[in-house]
Structures are given as C-alpha cells and as structure tokens.
Design an enzyme around this catalytic site. Structure first.
Site, PDB file in Angstrom:
ATOM      1  CG  HIS A  36      -0.260  -0.279   2.506  1.00 15.23           C
ATOM      2  ND1 HIS A  36       0.617   0.624   3.074  1.00 15.23           N
ATOM      3  CD2 HIS A  36      -0.288  -1.340   3.349  1.00 15.23           C
ATOM      4  CE1 HIS A  36       1.080   0.130   4.211  1.00 15.23           C
ATOM      5  NE2 HIS A  36       0.560  -1.069   4.400  1.00 15.23           N
ATOM      6  N   GLY A  38       1.832   3.182   2.220  1.00 12.87           N
ATOM      7  CA  GLY A  38       2.811   3.228   3.317  1.00 12.87           C
ATOM      8  C   GLY A  38       4.115   2.561   2.865  1.00 12.87           C
ATOM      9  CG  HIS A  39       4.289  -1.677   2.043  1.00 15.76           C
ATOM     10  ND1 HIS A  39       2.994  -2.143   1.989  1.00 15.76           N
ATOM     11  CD2 HIS A  39       4.873  -2.327   3.076  1.00 15.76           C
ATOM     12  CE1 HIS A  39       2.805  -3.042   2.929  1.00 15.76           C
ATOM     13  NE2 HIS A  39       3.920  -3.174   3.616  1.00 15.76           N
ATOM     14  CE  LYS A 151      -0.460   0.426  11.383  1.00  9.90           C
ATOM     15  NZ  LYS A 151      -0.008  -0.903  11.189  1.00  9.90           N
ATOM     16  CG  ASP A 152       4.311  -2.005  12.010  1.00 16.36           C
ATOM     17  OD1 ASP A 152       3.285  -2.349  12.605  1.00 16.36           O
ATOM     18  OD2 ASP A 152       4.399  -1.952  10.776  1.00 16.36           O
ATOM     19  CB  VAL A 178       1.687   6.553   4.819  1.00 15.17           C
ATOM     20  CG1 VAL A 178       0.807   7.108   3.704  1.00 15.17           C
ATOM     21  CG2 VAL A 178       3.155   6.863   4.544  1.00 15.17           C
ATOM     22  CB  SER A 187      -2.373  -1.689   8.343  1.00 11.80           C
ATOM     23  OG  SER A 187      -2.289  -3.076   8.585  1.00 11.80           O
ATOM     24  NE  ARG A 189      -1.876  -7.395  11.013  1.00 16.78           N
ATOM     25  CZ  ARG A 189      -1.806  -8.689  11.303  1.00 16.78           C
ATOM     26  NH1 ARG A 189      -2.905  -9.389  11.436  1.00 16.78           N
ATOM     27  NH2 ARG A 189      -0.659  -9.280  11.466  1.00 16.78           N
TER      28      ARG A 189
HETATM   29  O1  PAF Z   1       6.545  -5.133   8.982  1.00 20.65           O
HETATM   30  C1  PAF Z   1       6.524  -6.179   8.287  1.00 20.65           C
HETATM   31  O2  PAF Z   1       5.893  -6.226   7.222  1.00 20.65           O
HETATM   32  C2  PAF Z   1       7.270  -7.421   8.768  1.00 20.65           C
HETATM   33  O3  PAF Z   1       7.232  -7.518  10.155  1.00 20.65           O
HETATM   34  C3  PAF Z   1       8.719  -7.495   8.243  1.00 20.65           C
HETATM   35  C4  PAF Z   1       9.561  -6.365   8.774  1.00 20.65           C
HETATM   36  C5  PAF Z   1       8.720  -7.481   6.723  1.00 20.65           C
HETATM   37  C6  PAF Z   1       9.360  -8.808   8.713  1.00 20.65           C
HETATM   38  O4  PAF Z   1       8.664  -9.914   8.230  1.00 20.65           O
END
Ligand code: PAF
Length: 296
Positions: A36, A38-39, A151-152, A178, A187, A189
């Site tokens: 998405h 964010g990535h 975010k994480d 984001v 996310s 999810r």
């Molecule tokens: O944030 C994620 O998508 C996962 O935890 C990661 C960092 C790719 C590790 O599998």
C-alpha cells in the site's frame, strides 16, 4: 533496466556482488506484500538514498502466533509486482521459504527489553520471528540502508536493537506513518475490514490523538487511558489489547509523561487487530480529560 524478480538467494547475491564491484550502495525495503502507499513511501525513501533498491516480499510464518492469521494474510504477488513496476526499483526478492529457513534451521534472534509488552505481550514469539527474519534478509540482501515505518514503532525499536547489538552494517532509517485521508494508519490488514468496520476504524487514530494531547497538557495519564479505552468500545471496537504510554525510545512502561514518550494502542475491530501510535506532544495548557474522545 526493468525490475528483476529473484527467488533464490544465490542469484540475489550474484547481483549484489556486481553492484558492490561498481561501488554502488544498496537500500532495502522489507515487506510481507499486500503493498500500500505506506510501503511505497518507504520505497521512495530508499530510491532517494541508495543507488540500488531491493524490495523483499516474504510472509514470515515465524512471526505469526495465530495460524488462522497466517492463513488469512493477503498474498498478492502479481499486483505487488505491478504496483512496484513504475517506481523503477532494481529487484523484487520473493524468496522461497527454504531460502530463509533451510532444513535444520535452528537459530532464533531474540531481543529483550524493547520487545516486552505491547505487541510482544499479546503476540508471544512475534518479535523473535521478526528479529530473526529481518537479520536474515538484511544479510542476504547486503543492505546498506533499510527503511521502517513509525506505524510499527515497537518493531522499529526491536530492529534498531538487533542492528546495534549484532554489529550489522545496515543503517535503519525511520519513516513517518502514512495515513488514509480519514486518518486511518495504512496497513495490509485494513483490506480485511468490511465496509462498516472500515468506517469505524479511523476512530482509533482520533482517540489516540485526543488522549496524547490530554497527556501532553499534563492531564492524568491513567484517567486519559481509561477514557480512551472506553471511547473505543463505545465506537464499536470489540476488544482493546492495550492503550499505554511508554518512554521513547526505550519503551519502558511509565505512569507520568515527564520525559519523551509515546502513546500506543492495539484494538480489535470486526476480527482485525489494528495498531497505531503517536508521540506525546509537549503542550502547555491543562485540559479536562473528560472532554476527550468523542466517538465518530
Ligand atoms: O513489517 C513487516 O511487514 C514485517 O514484520 C517485516 C519487517 C517485513 C518482517 O517480516
């Protein structure tokens, strides 16, 4: 050159050796797919920083403590490849499971301290799985830089600890969360929320923001957290896993925000676990915490 899709570690490493010979730097974005915006913001940060960019997609079984969650995790390789194509990255690395966990694999990278509590408490073994796969992928890709979203935030601190403690050469670069226009943190999810739940989901970010502001103005922390917790349930969330203030960056549990701190929340909505976090701002006025968190 068009983006190459590589599935074998040996091929990936032949490629990274060539880049090294020409003195080029390597930026890596680690993902589990279902890409998405964010990535994509992490990918753009990598393109701006490194000569060569690798995106990895690997749904890591060792970080799922719930088999149903692993089974339901979206796997969208074709659309992920289409999404990445216009960004002109060099390589999409989609390792086969045995490239990461060959037969006989028996090493776990386990981080204490920053892994404790929050998602580490609710998802036993989760951060061991994350730390192990991140270490492997950073070594396999020979990364100079890797990019993680705020975010994480607990994951970011775990990965920083691993890189520091194990002398990995990779620099960990943090990028802002984001959000969708309505404030929901992006996310993979979110794809699993139905339309009703999707309309409710942004309440999490709003409740978090009001609570952070109340605490930042010196309001009573436990009262603000309790009010926020109730506001989520009233809005239709099924369960709140945690709503907590932690020191930043050590992530120690604290009861008063008299040092740099962050507010963390995880809550379930329609069978989907959402997480979000915000820094506690440094504000001056005192606010009555009873004013906080009106549900949407
Ligand atoms: O944030 C994620 O998508 C996962 O935890 C990661 C960092 C790719 C590790 O599998």
């Amino acid at each position: 050159m068009p983006m190459r899709i590589i599935r074998q570690k040996a091929k990936l490493q032949a490629q990274t050796r060539d880049w090294r010979r020409s003195g080029e730097t390597i930026g890596v974005v680690l993902t589990m797919g279902a890409l998405h915006d964010g990535h994509l913001s992490l990918v753009r940060a990598a393109l701006a920083r490194a000569d060569r960019v690798i995106v990895t997609v690997f749904v890591n079984p060792r970080q799922f403590n719930n088999p149903e969650d692993l089974e339901n995790y979206p796997r969208t390789e074709e659309s992920d490849a289409r999404t990445l194509a216009p960004l002109k990255i060099d390589t999409l690395y989609v390792p086969a499971p045995e490239e990461i966990y060959p037969s006989g694999f028996s090493t776990t990278v386990s981080v204490s301290g920053v892994s404790d509590g929050l998602c580490g408490g609710d998802r036993p073994g989760h951060f061991d799985g994350v730390a192990t796969v991140v270490t492997k992928l950073l070594l396999q890709t020979d990364a100079d830089y890797t990019f993680f979203g705020d975010k994480d935030y607990q994951q970011l601190q775990v990965v920083r600890r691993v890189a520091n403690d194990l002398d990995l050469k990779t620099e960990i670069v943090a990028c802002p969360t984001v959000r969708e226009e309505d404030g929901l943190a992006m996310s993979s999810r979110n794809l699993r929320l139905g339309s009703g739940a999707r309309a409710t989901a942004p309440v999490l970010g709003r409740v978090l923001e009001s609570a952070a502001n109340v605490i930042g103005r010196g309001g009573n922390v436990s009262q603000a957290l309790e009010t926020a917790h109730q506001a989520l349930l009233v809005a239709g969330f099924d369960k709140v896993d945690y709503f907590e203030v932690r020191s930043d960056p050590g992530l120690l549990a604290i009861e008063t925000a008299d040092q740099p701190a962050r507010l963390f929340a995880a809550a379930w909505l329609n069978g989907v676990r959402l997480i979000d976090n915000l820094p506690i701002p440094v504000l001056t006025q005192t606010t009555n915490s009873a004013q906080l968190c009106e549900p949407a």
